[in-house]
Design a protein around this motif. Structure first.
Motif, PDB file in Angstrom:
ATOM      1  N   PRO A 103       0.852  -1.203   0.000  1.00  0.00           N
ATOM      2  CA  PRO A 103       0.000   0.000   0.000  1.00  0.00           C
ATOM      3  C   PRO A 103       0.883   1.247   0.000  1.00  0.00           C
ATOM      4  O   PRO A 103       1.939   1.266   0.615  1.00  0.00           O
ATOM      5  CB  PRO A 103      -0.772  -0.109   1.321  1.00  0.00           C
ATOM      6  N   LEU A 104       0.422   2.255  -0.729  1.00  0.00           N
ATOM      7  CA  LEU A 104       1.151   3.518  -0.747  1.00  0.00           C
ATOM      8  C   LEU A 104       0.882   4.248   0.561  1.00  0.00           C
ATOM      9  O   LEU A 104      -0.254   4.574   0.878  1.00  0.00           O
ATOM     10  CB  LEU A 104       0.680   4.377  -1.934  1.00  0.00           C
ATOM     11  N   ALA A 105       1.934   4.483   1.340  1.00  0.00           N
ATOM     12  CA  ALA A 105       1.769   5.167   2.628  1.00  0.00           C
ATOM     13  C   ALA A 105       1.637   6.676   2.407  1.00  0.00           C
ATOM     14  O   ALA A 105       0.801   7.338   3.002  1.00  0.00           O
ATOM     15  CB  ALA A 105       2.964   4.869   3.533  1.00  0.00           C
ATOM     16  N   ARG A 106       2.505   7.229   1.579  1.00  0.00           N
ATOM     17  CA  ARG A 106       2.460   8.649   1.211  1.00  0.00           C
ATOM     18  C   ARG A 106       3.423   8.881   0.058  1.00  0.00           C
ATOM     19  O   ARG A 106       4.107   7.951  -0.367  1.00  0.00           O
ATOM     20  CB  ARG A 106       2.858   9.536   2.408  1.00  0.00           C
ATOM     21  N   THR A 107       3.460  10.106  -0.435  1.00  0.00           N
ATOM     22  CA  THR A 107       4.389  10.447  -1.510  1.00  0.00           C
ATOM     23  C   THR A 107       5.367  11.487  -0.993  1.00  0.00           C
ATOM     24  O   THR A 107       4.972  12.480  -0.387  1.00  0.00           O
ATOM     25  CB  THR A 107       3.629  10.985  -2.744  1.00  0.00           C
ATOM     26  N   LYS A 119       9.087  13.104  -7.233  1.00  0.00           N
ATOM     27  CA  LYS A 119       8.078  12.452  -6.393  1.00  0.00           C
ATOM     28  C   LYS A 119       8.522  11.007  -6.161  1.00  0.00           C
ATOM     29  O   LYS A 119       8.848  10.303  -7.110  1.00  0.00           O
ATOM     30  CB  LYS A 119       6.723  12.458  -7.107  1.00  0.00           C
ATOM     31  N   ARG A 120       8.533  10.592  -4.917  1.00  0.00           N
ATOM     32  CA  ARG A 120       8.903   9.218  -4.615  1.00  0.00           C
ATOM     33  C   ARG A 120       7.818   8.565  -3.765  1.00  0.00           C
ATOM     34  O   ARG A 120       7.389   9.133  -2.759  1.00  0.00           O
ATOM     35  CB  ARG A 120      10.211   9.187  -3.817  1.00  0.00           C
ATOM     36  N   PRO A 121       7.370   7.387  -4.184  1.00  0.00           N
ATOM     37  CA  PRO A 121       6.370   6.699  -3.369  1.00  0.00           C
ATOM     38  C   PRO A 121       7.016   6.178  -2.080  1.00  0.00           C
ATOM     39  O   PRO A 121       8.180   5.780  -2.080  1.00  0.00           O
ATOM     40  CB  PRO A 121       5.927   5.528  -4.253  1.00  0.00           C
ATOM     41  N   VAL A 122       6.260   6.210  -1.006  1.00  0.00           N
ATOM     42  CA  VAL A 122       6.737   5.717   0.283  1.00  0.00           C
ATOM     43  C   VAL A 122       5.847   4.562   0.727  1.00  0.00           C
ATOM     44  O   VAL A 122       4.621   4.670   0.683  1.00  0.00           O
ATOM     45  CB  VAL A 122       6.709   6.839   1.346  1.00  0.00           C
ATOM     46  N   ARG A 136       8.919   0.200   9.172  1.00  0.00           N
ATOM     47  CA  ARG A 136       9.248   1.612   8.972  1.00  0.00           C
ATOM     48  C   ARG A 136       8.991   2.003   7.522  1.00  0.00           C
ATOM     49  O   ARG A 136       8.966   1.161   6.632  1.00  0.00           O
ATOM     50  CB  ARG A 136      10.727   1.878   9.292  1.00  0.00           C
ATOM     51  N   GLU A 137       8.884   3.308   7.306  1.00  0.00           N
ATOM     52  CA  GLU A 137       8.679   3.838   5.959  1.00  0.00           C
ATOM     53  C   GLU A 137       9.967   3.845   5.159  1.00  0.00           C
ATOM     54  O   GLU A 137      11.024   4.218   5.671  1.00  0.00           O
ATOM     55  CB  GLU A 137       8.130   5.264   6.053  1.00  0.00           C
ATOM     56  N   PHE A 138       9.837   3.446   3.891  1.00  0.00           N
ATOM     57  CA  PHE A 138      10.955   3.494   2.960  1.00  0.00           C
ATOM     58  C   PHE A 138      10.476   4.151   1.675  1.00  0.00           C
ATOM     59  O   PHE A 138       9.426   3.775   1.133  1.00  0.00           O
ATOM     60  CB  PHE A 138      11.456   2.080   2.633  1.00  0.00           C
ATOM     61  N   SER A 139      11.238   5.109   1.183  1.00  0.00           N
ATOM     62  CA  SER A 139      10.884   5.689  -0.110  1.00  0.00           C
ATOM     63  C   SER A 139      11.492   4.768  -1.166  1.00  0.00           C
ATOM     64  O   SER A 139      12.528   4.135  -0.941  1.00  0.00           O
ATOM     65  CB  SER A 139      11.427   7.114  -0.235  1.00  0.00           C
ATOM     66  N   LEU A 140      10.821   4.659  -2.302  1.00  0.00           N
ATOM     67  CA  LEU A 140      11.305   3.788  -3.366  1.00  0.00           C
ATOM     68  C   LEU A 140      11.982   4.637  -4.428  1.00  0.00           C
ATOM     69  O   LEU A 140      11.398   5.620  -4.916  1.00  0.00           O
ATOM     70  CB  LEU A 140      10.129   3.013  -3.980  1.00  0.00           C
TER      71      LEU A 140
END
Lengths: 179, 164
Positions: A103-107, A119-122, A136-140
């Motif tokens: 799931p996309l947590a945020r951008t 813009k990077r999906p997190v 934890r959150e990771f940006s892709l």
């Protein structure tokens, strides 16, 4: 006999006092309690991280200068599941490609001077680091130009890890380094 | 005779306890994600970003002038360099140093040469002299970036700590 006992006591006391003085003159490092009350672990400038979902082991740069952690991902595609935004991406490790959907947590918006913002999906990932399991959150992002596929930033370090840059790959993803 | 034996015993025990405590003490200090660091040669305090992701320490520098500069950057090693640095408070200082090295940096802006000088950075009264690369950091929040070369062997970084 009594004087010998007295002498021993004096010697022991003097010894402890002296030892205490010498040891306390510099700032001694003691294990600090993290926010969650558990002991804080010391990790190096580079560490091994394991993705819990598929047991993929990756090498990570430990970066106190980065707020959000990052994972090397290719072919990042926005998809939808049950009306919610998800992300499909590929993780490469030891020559093997693994497809993941999260799931996309945020951008994450990265502003650049004189250029359009990136813009990077997190996404949220379950990982193991020095024996600790956490989500934890990771940006892709495409990290092919970087030395390591993973960047461990402050969001992972907060409350859990202290960094000693004199060390490298001190432990494994699944266990803390032996001191 | 007895007294000599006694004194020797005392000395030995004290020596043992002394060395034991010295060995046990981990002398690395804990620094936060940011820290107030003094650049001795500038006489200025900076709120610095502590960055384990950076190999070399970096200081904001503009108006770089090299005495008897040559076109080839590497030929300038050893020459006198002057530059202007500025901290977050806007306090400016002209600095003079000797070029210790040149680094070729490839980034999104292309290829850049960065000059390196040796500077003395002081945190909580402890000074450490390291290689610092000079770059225009006007667009960055932190004018001084502390890299691994300053942190190694002496400091541990705890991002839960912050010094503004």
């Amino acid at each position: 006999m009594a004087s010998l006992v007295r002498l021993s006591v004096f010697v022991l006391l003097a010894g402890f006092l002296l030892g205490g003085c010498v040891g306390g003159s510099g700032e001694k490092v003691v294990t600090v309690d993290g926010n969650n009350g558990a002991g804080v672990i010391t990790i190096g400038e580079v560490e091994s991280v394991r993705l819990a979902q598929n047991n993929i082991d990756l090498t990570a740069r430990v970066d106190t200068g980065a707020q959000t952690s990052s994972l090397d991902a290719r072919n990042i595609v926005n998809i939808e599941r049950d009306g919610k935004k998800w992300v499909r991406f590929e993780v490469v490790a030891a020559g093997k490609k693994t497809v993941m959907e999260k799931p996309l947590a945020r951008t994450l918006l990265i502003k650049q001077h004189g250029r359009e913002a990136l813009k990077r999906p997190v996404v949220k990932l379950d990982i193991f680091l020095a024996g600790k399991r956490m989500q934890r959150e990771f940006s892709l992002a495409d990290r092919s130009n970087f030395k390591y596929p993973v960047l461990v930033g402050r969001n992972v370090l907060q409350g859990s890890f202290i960094v000693d840059v004199s060390r490298k790959n001190a432990g494994s993803a699944m266990s803390e380094a032996s001191k | 005779m007895r007294n000599i034996v006694r004194y020797v015993c005392v000395a030995l025990v004290l020596l043992l306890l002394c060395s034991a405590s010295l060995l046990a003490a981990d002398s690395k200090q804990v620094i936060g994600e940011t820290a107030r660091i003094r650049v001795e040669e500038a006489g200025l305090y900076f709120v610095a970003r502590i960055d384990t992701g950076a190999r070399v320490t970096s200081l904001h520098a503009v108006d770089i002038v090299i005495k008897d500069a040559s076109k080839k950057e590497r030929d300038n090693i050893g020459k006198q360099i002057s530059f202007v640095t500025r901290n977050n408070r806007g306090e400016r200082k002209i600095m003079h140093a000797r070029i210790a090295g040149v680094a070729l940096v490839a980034n999104a802006q292309g290829r850049e040469y960065r000059y390196e000088v040796e500077l003395t950075l002081n945190w909580k009264g402890k000074e450490k002299r390291v290689r610092v690369n000079l770059r225009d950091r006007s667009r960055m929040t932190y004018k001084l970036l502390i890299g691994r070369n300053w942190l190694a062997h002496d400091y541990l970084v705890d991002v839960d700590k912050k010094e503004e």
